[in-house]
Write a protein that holds these residues in place. Structure first.
Motif, mmCIF file in Angstrom:
data_model
loop_
_atom_site.group_PDB
_atom_site.id
_atom_site.type_symbol
_atom_site.label_atom_id
_atom_site.label_comp_id
_atom_site.label_asym_id
_atom_site.label_seq_id
_atom_site.Cartn_x
_atom_site.Cartn_y
_atom_site.Cartn_z
ATOM 1 N N GLN A 180 13.235 6.138 9.550
ATOM 2 C CA GLN A 180 13.609 4.784 9.972
ATOM 3 C C GLN A 180 12.721 3.737 9.295
ATOM 4 O OE1 GLN A 180 13.134 5.647 14.149
ATOM 5 N NE2 GLN A 180 15.349 5.477 14.500
ATOM 6 N N ILE A 181 11.437 3.999 9.236
ATOM 7 C CA ILE A 181 10.506 3.056 8.623
ATOM 8 C C ILE A 181 10.803 2.918 7.135
ATOM 9 C CG2 ILE A 181 8.091 2.638 8.034
ATOM 10 C CD1 ILE A 181 7.408 4.044 10.745
ATOM 11 N N VAL A 182 11.014 4.044 6.460
ATOM 12 C CA VAL A 182 11.289 4.004 5.017
ATOM 13 C C VAL A 182 12.536 3.176 4.736
ATOM 14 C CG1 VAL A 182 12.000 5.431 3.052
ATOM 15 C CG2 VAL A 182 10.020 6.084 4.423
ATOM 16 N N ARG A 183 13.563 3.329 5.557
ATOM 17 C CA ARG A 183 14.783 2.522 5.368
ATOM 18 C C ARG A 183 14.474 1.026 5.450
ATOM 19 N NH1 ARG A 183 16.867 6.562 9.006
ATOM 20 N NH2 ARG A 183 18.027 8.084 7.778
ATOM 21 N N ASP A 184 13.484 0.651 6.240
ATOM 22 C CA ASP A 184 13.128 -0.763 6.411
ATOM 23 C C ASP A 184 12.229 -1.298 5.295
ATOM 24 O OD1 ASP A 184 14.576 -0.926 8.761
ATOM 25 O OD2 ASP A 184 12.825 -0.679 10.056
ATOM 26 N N ILE A 185 11.433 -0.432 4.674
ATOM 27 C CA ILE A 185 10.432 -0.928 3.721
ATOM 28 C C ILE A 185 10.801 -0.716 2.255
ATOM 29 C CG2 ILE A 185 8.498 -0.787 5.343
ATOM 30 C CD1 ILE A 185 7.692 1.869 3.999
ATOM 31 N N VAL A 186 11.760 0.173 1.976
ATOM 32 C CA VAL A 186 12.160 0.409 0.587
ATOM 33 C C VAL A 186 13.281 -0.569 0.231
ATOM 34 C CG1 VAL A 186 13.240 2.049 -1.016
ATOM 35 C CG2 VAL A 186 11.451 2.818 0.548
ATOM 36 N N VAL A 187 13.068 -1.317 -0.852
ATOM 37 C CA VAL A 187 14.090 -2.268 -1.300
ATOM 38 C C VAL A 187 14.690 -1.873 -2.640
ATOM 39 C CG1 VAL A 187 13.156 -4.189 0.044
ATOM 40 C CG2 VAL A 187 12.389 -3.845 -2.315
ATOM 41 N N GLY A 188 14.153 -0.813 -3.261
ATOM 42 C CA GLY A 188 14.725 -0.372 -4.522
ATOM 43 C C GLY A 188 13.809 0.571 -5.253
ATOM 44 N N TRP A 189 14.196 0.878 -6.489
ATOM 45 C CA TRP A 189 13.335 1.603 -7.410
ATOM 46 C C TRP A 189 13.730 1.210 -8.816
ATOM 47 C CZ3 TRP A 189 15.808 5.381 -3.981
ATOM 48 C CH2 TRP A 189 17.010 5.875 -4.451
ATOM 49 N N PRO A 190 12.760 1.200 -9.726
ATOM 50 C CA PRO A 190 13.049 0.827 -11.104
ATOM 51 C C PRO A 190 13.985 1.845 -11.763
ATOM 52 C CG PRO A 190 10.679 0.837 -10.701
ATOM 53 C CD PRO A 190 11.341 1.467 -9.513
ATOM 54 N N ASP A 191 14.778 1.388 -12.727
ATOM 55 C CA ASP A 191 15.611 2.294 -13.500
ATOM 56 C C ASP A 191 14.743 3.387 -14.093
ATOM 57 O OD1 ASP A 191 17.822 0.746 -12.935
ATOM 58 O OD2 ASP A 191 17.804 -0.310 -14.853
ATOM 59 N N GLY A 192 15.243 4.609 -14.061
ATOM 60 C CA GLY A 192 14.509 5.734 -14.624
ATOM 61 C C GLY A 192 13.537 6.399 -13.676
ATOM 62 N N SER A 193 13.416 5.894 -12.454
ATOM 63 C CA SER A 193 12.473 6.484 -11.491
ATOM 64 C C SER A 193 13.029 7.723 -10.800
ATOM 65 C CB SER A 193 12.081 5.458 -10.425
ATOM 66 O OG SER A 193 11.276 4.465 -10.985
ATOM 67 N N ILE A 194 14.325 7.725 -10.513
ATOM 68 C CA ILE A 194 14.970 8.792 -9.762
ATOM 69 C C ILE A 194 16.165 9.289 -10.581
ATOM 70 C CG2 ILE A 194 16.138 9.406 -7.592
ATOM 71 C CD1 ILE A 194 13.348 8.494 -6.981
ATOM 72 N N SER A 195 16.303 10.610 -10.637
ATOM 73 C CA SER A 195 17.467 11.169 -11.329
ATOM 74 C C SER A 195 18.089 12.259 -10.471
ATOM 75 C CB SER A 195 17.084 11.725 -12.702
ATOM 76 O OG SER A 195 16.540 13.012 -12.585
ATOM 77 N N ASP A 196 19.300 12.662 -10.839
ATOM 78 C CA ASP A 196 19.952 13.781 -10.157
ATOM 79 C C ASP A 196 19.778 15.073 -10.931
ATOM 80 O OD1 ASP A 196 21.682 13.555 -12.293
ATOM 81 O OD2 ASP A 196 23.402 12.898 -11.102
ATOM 82 N N GLY A 197 18.871 15.061 -11.877
ATOM 83 C CA GLY A 197 18.639 16.207 -12.738
ATOM 84 C C GLY A 197 19.162 15.966 -14.138
#
Length: 116
Positions: free
Chosen positions: A58-75
């Motif tokens: 719940q807290i993470v949903r409130d504090i995360v507003v995004g991530w830079p391109d290239g930070s997260i991938s699906d593999g």
């Protein structure tokens, strides 16, 4: 000189350790864009954590507003930030805790302490 007026968010690295075969672990580091909180919001967040008022998810949903391109991938491909992509990330075991820890480290100055 310190600027009293700051941006509404900041980007901070998150370290996530996940188990892999053979009793080993994989450590991944990625950047998350966090909402910048006021002191009263930080105090309230600390109280919520102490009292188990809200879960890490719940807290993470409130504090995360995004991530830079290239930070997260699906593999294979980059995964752009969206609320559904955040929910996918939160389904990874230990991800919510790692993200919350990184956020708290940012506000506690833990990274600066470790460098010294």
């Amino acid at each position: 000189m310190f600027k009293i007026k700051q941006s509404n968010s900041f980007i901070w690295p998150v370290k996530l350790v996940t188990p892999v075969s053979g009793g080993k672990h994989n450590t991944s580091t990625f950047d998350i864009e966090f909402k910048r909180l006021s002191q009263s919001e930080v105090t309230k967040l600390a109280e919520d954590i102490q009292s188990d008022e809200r879960t890490a998810h719940q807290i993470v949903r409130d504090i995360v507003v995004g991530w830079p391109d290239g930070s997260i991938s699906d593999g294979d491909d980059d995964v752009p930030f969206s609320s559904s992509a955040l929910e996918q990330l939160l389904e990874v075991p230990m991800a919510a805790g790692a993200i919350l820890t990184a956020f708290l480290d940012a506000y506690n100055g833990q990274a600066a302490k470790r460098k010294n």
